[in-house]
Scaffold this motif. Sequence first.
Motif, PDB file in Angstrom:
ATOM      1  N   ILE A  64       0.973  -1.124  -0.008  1.00 32.13           N
ATOM      2  CA  ILE A  64       0.573  -0.281   0.427  1.00 32.13           C
ATOM      3  C   ILE A  64       0.518   1.049  -0.244  1.00 32.13           C
ATOM      4  O   ILE A  64       1.971   1.353   1.192  1.00 32.13           O
ATOM      5  CB  ILE A  64      -1.314   0.309   1.687  1.00 32.13           C
ATOM      6  CG1 ILE A  64      -2.017   1.261   1.033  1.00 32.13           C
ATOM      7  CG2 ILE A  64       0.039  -0.457   2.388  1.00 32.13           C
ATOM      8  CD1 ILE A  64      -2.701   1.197   2.535  1.00 32.13           C
ATOM      9  N   ILE A  88      -5.417   1.665 -12.294  1.00 30.05           N
ATOM     10  CA  ILE A  88      -4.777   0.650 -12.616  1.00 30.05           C
ATOM     11  C   ILE A  88      -3.855  -0.174 -11.301  1.00 30.05           C
ATOM     12  O   ILE A  88      -2.843   1.115 -10.613  1.00 30.05           O
ATOM     13  CB  ILE A  88      -4.301   0.545 -13.948  1.00 30.05           C
ATOM     14  CG1 ILE A  88      -4.610   1.141 -14.711  1.00 30.05           C
ATOM     15  CG2 ILE A  88      -3.263  -0.471 -14.255  1.00 30.05           C
ATOM     16  CD1 ILE A  88      -4.771   2.327 -15.969  1.00 30.05           C
ATOM     17  N   ILE A 114      -4.068  -7.084 -11.324  1.00 27.98           N
ATOM     18  CA  ILE A 114      -3.613  -7.868 -11.932  1.00 27.98           C
ATOM     19  C   ILE A 114      -3.994  -9.601 -10.676  1.00 27.98           C
ATOM     20  O   ILE A 114      -3.698 -10.635 -11.455  1.00 27.98           O
ATOM     21  CB  ILE A 114      -2.568  -8.001 -12.272  1.00 27.98           C
ATOM     22  CG1 ILE A 114      -1.929  -8.639 -13.504  1.00 27.98           C
ATOM     23  CG2 ILE A 114      -1.056  -7.671 -11.571  1.00 27.98           C
ATOM     24  CD1 ILE A 114      -1.409  -8.481 -14.434  1.00 27.98           C
ATOM     25  N   ILE A 115      -3.313  -9.290  -9.845  1.00 23.23           N
ATOM     26  CA  ILE A 115      -3.736  -9.968  -8.519  1.00 23.23           C
ATOM     27  C   ILE A 115      -4.613 -10.699  -8.040  1.00 23.23           C
ATOM     28  O   ILE A 115      -4.870  -9.817  -7.270  1.00 23.23           O
ATOM     29  CB  ILE A 115      -2.082 -10.138  -7.373  1.00 23.23           C
ATOM     30  CG1 ILE A 115      -0.763 -10.035  -7.800  1.00 23.23           C
ATOM     31  CG2 ILE A 115      -2.337 -11.267  -6.481  1.00 23.23           C
ATOM     32  CD1 ILE A 115       0.171  -9.270  -7.484  1.00 23.23           C
ATOM     33  N   TYR A 139      -8.568  -7.677 -13.273  1.00 26.54           N
ATOM     34  CA  TYR A 139      -7.925  -7.696 -14.822  1.00 26.54           C
ATOM     35  C   TYR A 139      -6.315  -6.775 -15.076  1.00 26.54           C
ATOM     36  O   TYR A 139      -5.837  -6.493 -14.449  1.00 26.54           O
ATOM     37  CB  TYR A 139      -9.043  -6.910 -15.600  1.00 26.54           C
ATOM     38  CG  TYR A 139      -8.375  -6.470 -17.294  1.00 26.54           C
ATOM     39  CD1 TYR A 139      -9.339  -8.198 -17.517  1.00 26.54           C
ATOM     40  CD2 TYR A 139      -8.556  -5.261 -17.712  1.00 26.54           C
ATOM     41  CE1 TYR A 139      -9.064  -7.733 -19.491  1.00 26.54           C
ATOM     42  CE2 TYR A 139      -8.031  -5.675 -18.667  1.00 26.54           C
ATOM     43  CZ  TYR A 139      -8.720  -6.507 -19.619  1.00 26.54           C
ATOM     44  OH  TYR A 139      -9.494  -6.169 -20.776  1.00 26.54           O
ATOM     45  N   ASP A 140      -5.636  -7.704 -16.201  1.00 24.95           N
ATOM     46  CA  ASP A 140      -4.677  -6.532 -16.911  1.00 24.95           C
ATOM     47  C   ASP A 140      -4.743  -5.497 -16.681  1.00 24.95           C
ATOM     48  O   ASP A 140      -5.546  -5.231 -17.881  1.00 24.95           O
ATOM     49  CB  ASP A 140      -3.748  -7.141 -17.422  1.00 24.95           C
ATOM     50  CG  ASP A 140      -2.955  -6.635 -18.471  1.00 24.95           C
ATOM     51  OD1 ASP A 140      -2.448  -5.793 -17.366  1.00 24.95           O
ATOM     52  OD2 ASP A 140      -1.902  -7.489 -19.217  1.00 24.95           O
TER      53      ASP A 140
HETATM   54  N1  SAH Z   1      -3.208   1.659  -4.849  1.00 30.87           N
HETATM   55  C1  SAH Z   1      -2.773   0.578  -4.122  1.00 30.87           C
HETATM   56  C2  SAH Z   1      -1.530   0.429  -4.393  1.00 30.87           C
HETATM   57  C3  SAH Z   1      -0.871  -0.227  -5.081  1.00 30.87           C
HETATM   58  S1  SAH Z   1       0.796  -1.046  -5.545  1.00 30.87           S
HETATM   59  C4  SAH Z   1      -2.861   1.385  -2.740  1.00 30.87           C
HETATM   60  O1  SAH Z   1      -4.552   1.947  -2.502  1.00 30.87           O
HETATM   61  O2  SAH Z   1      -3.459  -0.369  -1.928  1.00 30.87           O
HETATM   62  C5  SAH Z   1       0.582  -1.535  -6.930  1.00 30.87           C
HETATM   63  C6  SAH Z   1      -0.120  -2.659  -7.492  1.00 30.87           C
HETATM   64  O3  SAH Z   1      -0.725  -2.917  -9.198  1.00 30.87           O
HETATM   65  C7  SAH Z   1      -0.619  -4.293  -7.403  1.00 30.87           C
HETATM   66  O4  SAH Z   1      -1.634  -5.156  -6.186  1.00 30.87           O
HETATM   67  C8  SAH Z   1      -0.155  -4.868  -8.200  1.00 30.87           C
HETATM   68  O5  SAH Z   1      -0.320  -6.159  -8.360  1.00 30.87           O
HETATM   69  C9  SAH Z   1      -0.948  -4.272  -9.327  1.00 30.87           C
HETATM   70  N2  SAH Z   1      -0.733  -4.616 -11.062  1.00 30.87           N
HETATM   71  C10 SAH Z   1       0.694  -4.595 -10.972  1.00 30.87           C
HETATM   72  N3  SAH Z   1       0.691  -4.453 -12.739  1.00 30.87           N
HETATM   73  C11 SAH Z   1      -0.706  -4.615 -12.770  1.00 30.87           C
HETATM   74  C12 SAH Z   1      -1.803  -4.790 -13.732  1.00 30.87           C
HETATM   75  N4  SAH Z   1      -1.019  -5.145 -15.360  1.00 30.87           N
HETATM   76  N5  SAH Z   1      -2.903  -3.983 -13.902  1.00 30.87           N
HETATM   77  C13 SAH Z   1      -3.605  -4.225 -12.818  1.00 30.87           C
HETATM   78  N6  SAH Z   1      -2.994  -4.693 -11.285  1.00 30.87           N
HETATM   79  C14 SAH Z   1      -1.476  -4.194 -11.857  1.00 30.87           C
END
Ligand code: SAH
Length: 217
Positions: A64, A88, A114-115, A139-140
Amino acid sequence: MINLIKIIDSKKRLLDYWKSSGIVKDKKVLEAFKAVPREKFILKKYRHEAYGDYPLSIGENQTISQPTTVMIMTEALELKEGDKVLEIGTGSGYQAAMISELVGDKGKVITTEIIPELAEFAQKNIEKLKLKNVKIINYDGSRGYEKQKPYDKIIITAACPEIPPPVIDELEENGIIIAPVGNLISQQMVKGIKKGKLKTRSLGYFVFVPLKGKYGY
Ligand code: SAH
């Protein structure tokens, strides 16, 4: 009880720091920070550190973001009631909750993660707060999210080599996008406004976990 007092105290300290330094000026953004409980978006074992000004692990090798970073990005989005926003990188769902607060009932937050395990984690956090205007999608997001386009604002919360072209396409004319762009060691926070093409400027250097997927690392 003592823990709760400590949490409230450190939350206030952050607010005082942003106000006195001028890092965050927008009163609505400061109010949104007051309203959203960051402690509800982190793992139980770190709850006492909810208002430390640093990123915290949320599992799956992800974090986070640091509160100051969340505030700078949120303010830069210039959110208005009714905005439709694409995020994203949902992670914990905290950034999405901050945006939810600022766009109100008439607005909408679509956030992609994505996870799958983190999409689920964020879903639970958002449900606990009963936020009705947030939709989490596993989703990606580097491909954008065509189904709900166009977006008034877009925020990428993972380090990207460039702003993915499909994401720029899905931004409304005069819309704003905020994204950390650079290599894996450090990135410039880019603020782009769409005036036909994207006009960009840098808000300084930051460090994020990498964006994965088609247009990521
Ligand atoms: N905004 C979040 C912190 C982001 S950490 C918060 O408030 O807690 C970045 C996140 O982006 C991670 O969870 C990672 O898994 C995700 N991520 C990475 N590549 C991605 C993609 N292509 N599409 C969607 N999520 C993605």
